[in-house]
Design a protein around this motif. Sequence first.
Motif, PDB file in Angstrom:
ATOM      1  N   GLN A  39       4.254  13.537  -4.520  1.00 39.67           N
ATOM      2  CA  GLN A  39       4.040  14.173  -3.223  1.00 39.67           C
ATOM      3  C   GLN A  39       4.130  13.159  -2.088  1.00 39.67           C
ATOM      4  OE1 GLN A  39       3.897  17.367  -2.631  1.00 39.67           O
ATOM      5  NE2 GLN A  39       4.041  17.862  -4.810  1.00 39.67           N
ATOM      6  N   ALA A  40       3.614  11.953  -2.318  1.00 35.35           N
ATOM      7  CA  ALA A  40       3.717  10.909  -1.299  1.00 35.35           C
ATOM      8  C   ALA A  40       5.167  10.529  -1.056  1.00 35.35           C
ATOM      9  CB  ALA A  40       2.905   9.679  -1.720  1.00 35.35           C
TER      10      ALA A  40
ATOM     11  N   LEU B 270       0.821  -1.213   0.000  1.00 33.20           N
ATOM     12  CA  LEU B 270       0.000   0.000   0.000  1.00 33.20           C
ATOM     13  C   LEU B 270       0.854   1.262   0.000  1.00 33.20           C
ATOM     14  CD1 LEU B 270      -2.765  -1.062   2.560  1.00 33.20           C
ATOM     15  CD2 LEU B 270      -2.994  -0.879   0.075  1.00 33.20           C
ATOM     16  N   ILE B 271       1.814   1.317   0.929  1.00 34.29           N
ATOM     17  CA  ILE B 271       2.634   2.531   1.051  1.00 34.29           C
ATOM     18  C   ILE B 271       3.591   2.651  -0.126  1.00 34.29           C
ATOM     19  CG2 ILE B 271       4.328   3.718   2.492  1.00 34.29           C
ATOM     20  CD1 ILE B 271       3.053   2.354   4.918  1.00 34.29           C
ATOM     21  N   GLY B 272       4.201   1.522  -0.532  1.00 27.48           N
ATOM     22  CA  GLY B 272       5.142   1.563  -1.646  1.00 27.48           C
ATOM     23  C   GLY B 272       4.478   1.972  -2.945  1.00 27.48           C
ATOM     24  N   ALA B 273       3.247   1.503  -3.180  1.00 27.07           N
ATOM     25  CA  ALA B 273       2.530   1.885  -4.396  1.00 27.07           C
ATOM     26  C   ALA B 273       2.247   3.382  -4.402  1.00 27.07           C
ATOM     27  CB  ALA B 273       1.234   1.096  -4.497  1.00 27.07           C
ATOM     28  N   ALA B 274       1.863   3.916  -3.247  1.00 27.74           N
ATOM     29  CA  ALA B 274       1.585   5.356  -3.169  1.00 27.74           C
ATOM     30  C   ALA B 274       2.856   6.175  -3.377  1.00 27.74           C
ATOM     31  CB  ALA B 274       0.958   5.694  -1.815  1.00 27.74           C
ATOM     32  N   VAL B 275       3.944   5.752  -2.728  1.00 30.14           N
ATOM     33  CA  VAL B 275       5.208   6.490  -2.848  1.00 30.14           C
ATOM     34  C   VAL B 275       5.757   6.399  -4.269  1.00 30.14           C
ATOM     35  CG1 VAL B 275       7.632   6.499  -2.095  1.00 30.14           C
ATOM     36  CG2 VAL B 275       5.797   6.291  -0.412  1.00 30.14           C
ATOM     37  N   GLY B 276       5.622   5.227  -4.882  1.00 32.93           N
ATOM     38  CA  GLY B 276       6.148   5.055  -6.225  1.00 32.93           C
ATOM     39  C   GLY B 276       5.364   5.802  -7.283  1.00 32.93           C
TER      40      GLY B 276
ATOM     41  N   ILE C 205       1.582  -0.613 -15.402  1.00 31.81           N
ATOM     42  CA  ILE C 205       2.482  -0.435 -14.258  1.00 31.81           C
ATOM     43  C   ILE C 205       2.630  -1.722 -13.462  1.00 31.81           C
ATOM     44  CG2 ILE C 205       2.794   0.802 -12.081  1.00 31.81           C
ATOM     45  CD1 ILE C 205       1.477   3.212 -13.364  1.00 31.81           C
ATOM     46  N   LEU C 206       1.522  -2.411 -13.185  1.00 32.21           N
ATOM     47  CA  LEU C 206       1.601  -3.638 -12.397  1.00 32.21           C
ATOM     48  C   LEU C 206       2.426  -4.729 -13.081  1.00 32.21           C
ATOM     49  CD1 LEU C 206       0.825  -5.217  -9.890  1.00 32.21           C
ATOM     50  CD2 LEU C 206      -1.325  -5.848 -11.008  1.00 32.21           C
ATOM     51  N   PRO C 207       2.163  -5.062 -14.356  1.00 28.21           N
ATOM     52  CA  PRO C 207       3.009  -6.085 -14.993  1.00 28.21           C
ATOM     53  C   PRO C 207       4.480  -5.683 -15.083  1.00 28.21           C
ATOM     54  CG  PRO C 207       0.989  -5.741 -16.244  1.00 28.21           C
ATOM     55  CD  PRO C 207       1.051  -4.647 -15.229  1.00 28.21           C
ATOM     56  N   ALA C 208       4.739  -4.392 -15.346  1.00 24.90           N
ATOM     57  CA  ALA C 208       6.127  -3.953 -15.498  1.00 24.90           C
ATOM     58  C   ALA C 208       6.888  -3.968 -14.185  1.00 24.90           C
ATOM     59  CB  ALA C 208       6.155  -2.545 -16.106  1.00 24.90           C
ATOM     60  N   SER C 209       6.201  -3.723 -13.071  1.00 24.69           N
ATOM     61  CA  SER C 209       6.864  -3.685 -11.766  1.00 24.69           C
ATOM     62  C   SER C 209       6.797  -5.017 -11.031  1.00 24.69           C
ATOM     63  CB  SER C 209       6.226  -2.595 -10.885  1.00 24.69           C
ATOM     64  OG  SER C 209       4.845  -2.861 -10.670  1.00 24.69           O
ATOM     65  N   LEU C 210       6.077  -5.999 -11.599  1.00 30.47           N
ATOM     66  CA  LEU C 210       5.908  -7.287 -10.934  1.00 30.47           C
ATOM     67  C   LEU C 210       7.228  -8.007 -10.648  1.00 30.47           C
ATOM     68  CD1 LEU C 210       3.869  -9.321  -9.822  1.00 30.47           C
ATOM     69  CD2 LEU C 210       3.721 -10.334 -12.105  1.00 30.47           C
ATOM     70  N   PRO C 211       8.185  -8.049 -11.585  1.00 34.51           N
ATOM     71  CA  PRO C 211       9.449  -8.729 -11.260  1.00 34.51           C
ATOM     72  C   PRO C 211      10.141  -8.155 -10.038  1.00 34.51           C
ATOM     73  CG  PRO C 211       9.286  -8.327 -13.615  1.00 34.51           C
ATOM     74  CD  PRO C 211       8.151  -7.588 -12.984  1.00 34.51           C
TER      75      PRO C 211
ATOM     76  N   ILE D 134       9.127  -2.361  -4.419  1.00 35.31           N
ATOM     77  CA  ILE D 134       7.902  -1.865  -5.059  1.00 35.31           C
ATOM     78  C   ILE D 134       8.119  -0.454  -5.602  1.00 35.31           C
ATOM     79  CG2 ILE D 134       5.543  -1.112  -4.627  1.00 35.31           C
ATOM     80  CD1 ILE D 134       5.243  -3.438  -2.709  1.00 35.31           C
ATOM     81  N   VAL D 135       8.704   0.401  -4.778  1.00 34.14           N
ATOM     82  CA  VAL D 135       8.969   1.778  -5.218  1.00 34.14           C
ATOM     83  C   VAL D 135       9.905   1.776  -6.423  1.00 34.14           C
ATOM     84  CG1 VAL D 135      10.010   3.976  -4.564  1.00 34.14           C
ATOM     85  CG2 VAL D 135       8.556   2.757  -2.938  1.00 34.14           C
ATOM     86  N   SER D 136      10.967   0.981  -6.339  1.00 29.68           N
ATOM     87  CA  SER D 136      11.911   0.903  -7.449  1.00 29.68           C
ATOM     88  C   SER D 136      11.252   0.360  -8.707  1.00 29.68           C
ATOM     89  CB  SER D 136      13.097   0.012  -7.046  1.00 29.68           C
ATOM     90  OG  SER D 136      13.986  -0.169  -8.118  1.00 29.68           O
ATOM     91  N   GLY D 137      10.409  -0.659  -8.552  1.00 32.96           N
ATOM     92  CA  GLY D 137       9.748  -1.244  -9.707  1.00 32.96           C
ATOM     93  C   GLY D 137       8.802  -0.283 -10.390  1.00 32.96           C
TER      94      GLY D 137
END
Length: 257
Positions: A89-90, A79-85, A170-176, A140-143
């Motif tokens: 502003q997050a 949850l937090i990583g998705a928002a920050v990534g 975004i989800l498929p690209a950051s999944l690895p 997650i943030v990096s992905g």
Amino acid sequence: MKNKLNLIGLGLILPVLLITIWEAAARFGLIESYLLPAPSTVVVSVVEMAQDGSLWTHVSITLYRVGAGFLIGTAAALLIGAAVGYFKQAERLLDPILQAFRSIPSLAWVPLFLLWMGIGEPSKVTLIAVGVFFPVYLNIVSGIQGVDRKLIEVGKVYNFNSLQLVRRIILPASLPSFLVGIRSGLGLGWMFVVAAELLGASEGLGYLLVLGQNTSSPELIIASIILFAGLGKGTDSLLKGIESRSLRWQDNLQNAK
């Protein structure tokens, strides 16, 4: 199937060789039994605990703690990583303090959690969740931030809304990166459970380590270490299998084998 069996057999060569050398050294008196007992002695200790039922109690409570902490830590990191990534502003608001918390050693949290939550399960699970959180969060943030901007532009050309961009690009690209993060998080979860069980626990594999030290039973200590290694490897293999199935669509070196 045959290739998998060959890989398993290849991976067993070194452990079997080391155990054989260890057993021979113990049998011929090259190492003192009170320092490093023979593998056969360790196996006898494990079998005795299995027969009286104490082994399953210790293993199950440790698995519960790691599992609960892993799920809580991963959910919070997602949850937090998705928002920050995704939101700049997050990132500016949350990432500095999270990076500061990440630098705090795991044992430094123990007194505070014991003061807040006592010596029961909540403090132990929370400590493990903290350990799991940071590697998952970072990956997650990096992905998300590493998603190619050209892919986002393509999505906008096809008039994708924000939800469609997340779900289809975004989800498929950051999944690895996310899957690597949860494997790293699980590994740290197994490390943190030792810290959690060394203090204030009456059950669990970490408790067996302390019991072996207090009773001068090296076979109990080594049995606990081996059980930690086996359970950690088993759970990591499970996640690795999920990772391989989830990323079959990738055209990479791993899938080419």
